[in-house]
Motif scaffolding. Structure first.
Motif, mmCIF file in Angstrom:
data_model
loop_
_atom_site.group_PDB
_atom_site.id
_atom_site.type_symbol
_atom_site.label_atom_id
_atom_site.label_comp_id
_atom_site.label_asym_id
_atom_site.label_seq_id
_atom_site.Cartn_x
_atom_site.Cartn_y
_atom_site.Cartn_z
ATOM 1 N N SER A 162 0.865 -1.187 0.000
ATOM 2 C CA SER A 162 0.000 0.000 0.000
ATOM 3 C C SER A 162 0.892 1.225 0.000
ATOM 4 O O SER A 162 2.047 1.169 0.423
ATOM 5 N N LYS A 163 0.357 2.335 -0.478
ATOM 6 C CA LYS A 163 1.135 3.567 -0.537
ATOM 7 C C LYS A 163 1.221 4.217 0.838
ATOM 8 O O LYS A 163 0.424 3.914 1.744
ATOM 9 N N TYR A 164 2.172 5.115 0.992
ATOM 10 C CA TYR A 164 2.304 5.883 2.226
ATOM 11 C C TYR A 164 1.039 6.698 2.478
ATOM 12 O O TYR A 164 0.470 7.285 1.566
ATOM 13 N N ASP A 165 0.587 6.681 3.725
ATOM 14 C CA ASP A 165 -0.597 7.413 4.178
ATOM 15 C C ASP A 165 -1.897 6.888 3.588
ATOM 16 O O ASP A 165 -2.896 7.614 3.545
ATOM 17 N N PHE A 166 -1.885 5.632 3.140
ATOM 18 C CA PHE A 166 -3.145 5.027 2.713
ATOM 19 C C PHE A 166 -3.866 4.536 3.960
ATOM 20 O O PHE A 166 -3.357 3.698 4.710
ATOM 21 N N PHE A 167 -5.074 5.048 4.193
ATOM 22 C CA PHE A 167 -5.822 4.722 5.391
ATOM 23 C C PHE A 167 -6.724 3.521 5.118
ATOM 24 O O PHE A 167 -7.731 3.628 4.416
ATOM 25 N N GLY A 168 -6.369 2.387 5.690
ATOM 26 C CA GLY A 168 -7.141 1.169 5.484
ATOM 27 C C GLY A 168 -6.419 -0.038 6.058
ATOM 28 O O GLY A 168 -5.230 0.031 6.405
ATOM 29 N N ASP A 169 -7.124 -1.155 6.145
ATOM 30 C CA ASP A 169 -6.569 -2.370 6.741
ATOM 31 C C ASP A 169 -5.288 -2.830 6.056
ATOM 32 O O ASP A 169 -4.414 -3.412 6.695
ATOM 33 N N ILE A 170 -5.177 -2.574 4.769
ATOM 34 C CA ILE A 170 -4.026 -3.065 4.025
ATOM 35 C C ILE A 170 -2.718 -2.417 4.503
ATOM 36 O O ILE A 170 -1.631 -2.948 4.265
ATOM 37 N N SER A 171 -2.813 -1.303 5.197
ATOM 38 C CA SER A 171 -1.621 -0.634 5.713
ATOM 39 C C SER A 171 -1.218 -1.142 7.097
ATOM 40 O O SER A 171 -0.147 -0.792 7.594
ATOM 41 N N HIS A 172 -2.065 -1.973 7.722
ATOM 42 C CA HIS A 172 -1.762 -2.503 9.046
ATOM 43 C C HIS A 172 -0.666 -3.562 8.968
ATOM 44 O O HIS A 172 -0.545 -4.275 7.962
ATOM 45 N N HIS A 173 0.091 -3.695 10.037
ATOM 46 C CA HIS A 173 1.152 -4.704 10.056
ATOM 47 C C HIS A 173 0.590 -6.128 9.971
ATOM 48 O O HIS A 173 1.226 -7.010 9.399
ATOM 49 N N ASN A 174 -0.577 -6.355 10.535
ATOM 50 C CA ASN A 174 -1.122 -7.716 10.577
ATOM 51 C C ASN A 174 -2.092 -8.016 9.441
ATOM 52 O O ASN A 174 -2.851 -8.982 9.493
ATOM 53 N N THR A 175 -2.070 -7.204 8.389
ATOM 54 C CA THR A 175 -3.010 -7.413 7.285
ATOM 55 C C THR A 175 -2.767 -8.738 6.568
ATOM 56 O O THR A 175 -1.638 -9.233 6.498
ATOM 57 N N ASN A 176 -3.839 -9.291 6.045
ATOM 58 C CA ASN A 176 -3.722 -10.499 5.220
ATOM 59 C C ASN A 176 -4.014 -10.178 3.753
ATOM 60 O O ASN A 176 -4.285 -11.069 2.952
ATOM 61 N N LYS A 177 -3.930 -8.890 3.419
ATOM 62 C CA LYS A 177 -4.273 -8.442 2.069
ATOM 63 C C LYS A 177 -3.058 -8.210 1.187
ATOM 64 O O LYS A 177 -3.187 -7.649 0.097
ATOM 65 N N ILE A 178 -1.869 -8.593 1.643
ATOM 66 C CA ILE A 178 -0.662 -8.386 0.839
ATOM 67 C C ILE A 178 -0.025 -9.739 0.523
ATOM 68 O O ILE A 178 -0.258 -10.738 1.210
ATOM 69 N N ASN A 179 0.796 -9.754 -0.532
ATOM 70 C CA ASN A 179 1.420 -11.012 -0.945
ATOM 71 C C ASN A 179 2.740 -11.253 -0.187
ATOM 72 O O ASN A 179 3.180 -10.415 0.620
ATOM 73 N N LYS A 180 3.394 -12.377 -0.467
ATOM 74 C CA LYS A 180 4.596 -12.762 0.265
ATOM 75 C C LYS A 180 5.737 -11.762 0.077
ATOM 76 O O LYS A 180 6.471 -11.452 1.019
ATOM 77 N N GLU A 181 5.907 -11.274 -1.136
ATOM 78 C CA GLU A 181 6.983 -10.315 -1.399
ATOM 79 C C GLU A 181 6.753 -9.015 -0.642
ATOM 80 O O GLU A 181 7.684 -8.456 -0.044
ATOM 81 N N GLN A 182 5.528 -8.526 -0.656
ATOM 82 C CA GLN A 182 5.198 -7.291 0.047
ATOM 83 C C GLN A 182 5.391 -7.460 1.553
ATOM 84 O O GLN A 182 5.920 -6.567 2.227
ATOM 85 N N LYS A 183 4.992 -8.610 2.069
ATOM 86 C CA LYS A 183 5.174 -8.885 3.487
ATOM 87 C C LYS A 183 6.656 -8.949 3.844
ATOM 88 O O LYS A 183 7.089 -8.418 4.874
ATOM 89 N N ALA A 184 7.453 -9.576 2.979
ATOM 90 C CA ALA A 184 8.896 -9.669 3.223
ATOM 91 C C ALA A 184 9.538 -8.287 3.231
ATOM 92 O O ALA A 184 10.439 -8.012 4.036
ATOM 93 N N ASN A 185 9.085 -7.407 2.357
ATOM 94 C CA ASN A 185 9.623 -6.046 2.308
ATOM 95 C C ASN A 185 9.298 -5.276 3.591
ATOM 96 O O ASN A 185 10.144 -4.554 4.132
#
Length: 225
Positions: A162-185
């Protein structure tokens, strides 16, 4: 070697003196002067942010932090560079005047210029209640920083999901809405920042505060200039 040490101390003192002439508190410094190879993209000095215009008291796109937070950030940068990456700063010290601008903006429900880009699934009136905006910000204490990672060779930001200052669950540390590469980053950024004394904020992957911040109860209001 002795002469080089004296030169370094002279330049540091000169940098601090110039900073104080610009209205900085004596325990604050300009990040770029202390970490020349860090990248800055100070969003609130321009219009690429959630209110869609320059924020009050951001007169120049410079990053400011307390000395101790800057020292810790430099260590994080050094660690990251060994892995071929570099830090990019979106925001650091934030004047209370700027926070007040956010509060005033939130009072105008029809001002939704950037809703589709930054908070498409959240009602503007709920941004405070959900913790995305606060009437008192940790940034104003001078030891909180918003940042990401870029590739040293290409200058491209790593994909954080997600982009900087995007307000939503996808910006949370515990989100399940991102893929493995994004989580690794995100985990790479978190690992580096934790190692160097910063703690994360659960709602925003980009937000870190120095654990032993020197002014935990003080909210400053000198301008970013």
């Amino acid at each position: 070697m002795k002469n080089l040490t004296y030169l370094f101390l002279f330049l540091c003192n000169l940098s601090i003196s110039l900073a104080q002439e610009k209205g900085l508190h004596k325990d604050f410094v300009y990040i770029k002067e202390q970490i020349p190879n860090i990248k800055l993209d100070i969003r609130y000095a321009g219009s690429n942010n959630f209110i869609g215009k320059p924020v009050n008291a951001y007169y120049k796109p410079v990053g400011i932090l307390t000395k101790v937070a800057t020292e810790a950030l430099k260590n994080a940068q050094d660690d990251l560079m060994q892995e071929g990456y570099c830090l990019k700063i979106f925001d650091a010290y934030r004047p209370q005047t700027a926070v007040n601008h956010f509060i005033e903006w939130a009072r105008h429900p029809k001002d939704t210029l950037t809703k589709n880009k930054f908070y498409p699934e959240i009602a503007k009136k709920d941004l405070f209640q959900l913790g995305y905006i606060a009437s008192k910000s940790g940034h104003s204490r001078g030891s909180t920083v918003d940042l990401t990672i870029i590739d040293m060779n290409t200058g491209k930001e790593l994909d954080m999901g997600s982009k900087y200052d995007f307000f939503g669950d996808i910006s949370h540390h515990n989100t399940n809405k991102i893929n493995k590469e994004q989580k690794a980053n995100r985990l790479l950024l978190k690992r580096i920042m934790l190692k160097n004394g910063f703690r994360p904020y659960s709602e925003e992957w980009w937000h870190y505060t120095l654990r032993n911040e020197p002014y935990p109860e003080t909210y400053f209001d000198f301008p970013v200039q």
